[in-house]
Design a protein around this motif. Structure first.
Motif, mmCIF file in Angstrom:
data_model
loop_
_atom_site.group_PDB
_atom_site.id
_atom_site.type_symbol
_atom_site.label_atom_id
_atom_site.label_comp_id
_atom_site.label_asym_id
_atom_site.label_seq_id
_atom_site.Cartn_x
_atom_site.Cartn_y
_atom_site.Cartn_z
ATOM 1 N N GLN A 82 18.253 7.786 16.144
ATOM 2 C CA GLN A 82 16.735 7.683 16.058
ATOM 3 C C GLN A 82 16.533 6.332 15.138
ATOM 4 N N VAL A 83 15.500 5.279 15.851
ATOM 5 C CA VAL A 83 15.246 4.092 15.319
ATOM 6 C C VAL A 83 13.915 4.518 14.470
ATOM 7 N N GLN A 84 13.694 3.808 13.231
ATOM 8 C CA GLN A 84 12.768 3.743 12.374
ATOM 9 C C GLN A 84 12.588 2.594 11.787
ATOM 10 N N LEU A 85 11.322 2.273 11.955
ATOM 11 C CA LEU A 85 10.899 0.932 11.370
ATOM 12 C C LEU A 85 10.265 1.266 9.964
ATOM 13 N N VAL A 86 10.316 0.739 8.955
ATOM 14 C CA VAL A 86 9.582 0.671 7.610
ATOM 15 C C VAL A 86 9.200 -0.700 7.099
ATOM 16 N N GLU A 87 7.834 -0.553 6.841
ATOM 17 C CA GLU A 87 7.058 -1.516 6.453
ATOM 18 C C GLU A 87 6.939 -1.552 4.932
ATOM 19 N N SER A 88 6.795 -2.784 4.163
ATOM 20 C CA SER A 88 6.442 -2.750 3.081
ATOM 21 C C SER A 88 5.765 -4.150 2.568
ATOM 22 N N GLY A 89 5.163 -4.309 1.572
ATOM 23 C CA GLY A 89 4.565 -5.460 1.024
ATOM 24 C C GLY A 89 3.103 -5.598 1.055
ATOM 25 N N GLY A 90 2.389 -4.680 1.515
ATOM 26 C CA GLY A 90 0.926 -4.681 1.506
ATOM 27 C C GLY A 90 0.237 -4.323 0.236
ATOM 28 N N GLY A 91 -0.896 -4.529 0.185
ATOM 29 C CA GLY A 91 -1.550 -4.289 -1.180
ATOM 30 C C GLY A 91 -3.051 -5.073 -1.249
ATOM 31 N N LEU A 92 -3.583 -4.959 -2.378
ATOM 32 C CA LEU A 92 -4.940 -5.657 -2.756
ATOM 33 C C LEU A 92 -4.580 -6.934 -3.361
ATOM 34 N N VAL A 93 -5.265 -8.099 -2.679
ATOM 35 C CA VAL A 93 -5.145 -9.338 -3.239
ATOM 36 C C VAL A 93 -6.564 -9.965 -3.047
#
Length: 115
Positions: free
Chosen positions: A1-12
């Motif tokens: 099963q393919v999973q995509l994991v995002e990161s790097g967001g936030g408050l700027v």
């Protein structure tokens, strides 16, 4: 099963920068394109940037000159460098990967641009 994991967001703060990352795990068959979309409250999801398997890129007019999409084929990863951020860039950002069989979506990472 393919999973995509995002990161790097936030408050700027306005004028600041963020770098989003999206890594895919699982079996992917010959990536055709990788992209980033975003959706702000009350608005439809829109394409921000896309890079094809051949390396061709396209961007939404609103982010041209400020955002850069890139990829790492060995890691099945796609990145979005966002500079000169504006409050209008505030949204949930989703990555998408399209292979020979179908497209896959990440769960989203929130980007908030505010002073």
């Amino acid at each position: 099963q393919v999973q995509l994991v995002e990161s790097g967001g936030g408050l700027v703060q306005p004028g600041g920068s963020l770098r989003l990352s999206c890594a895919a795990s699982g079996r992917i068959f010959s990536i055709r394109a990788m992209g980033w979309y975003r959706q702000a409250p009350g608005k439809e999801r829109e394409l921000v940037a896309r890079i094809t398997g051949g390396g061709t890129t396209n961007y939404a007019d609103s982010v041209k000159g400020r955002f850069t999409i890139s990829r790492d084929n060995a890691k099945n990863a796609v990145y979005l460098q966002m500079n000169s951020l504006k409050p209008d860039d505030t949204a949930m950002y989703y990555c998408q990967i399209i292979d020979l069989l179908r497209d896959y979506w990440g769960q989203g990472t929130q980007v908030t641009v505010s002073s």
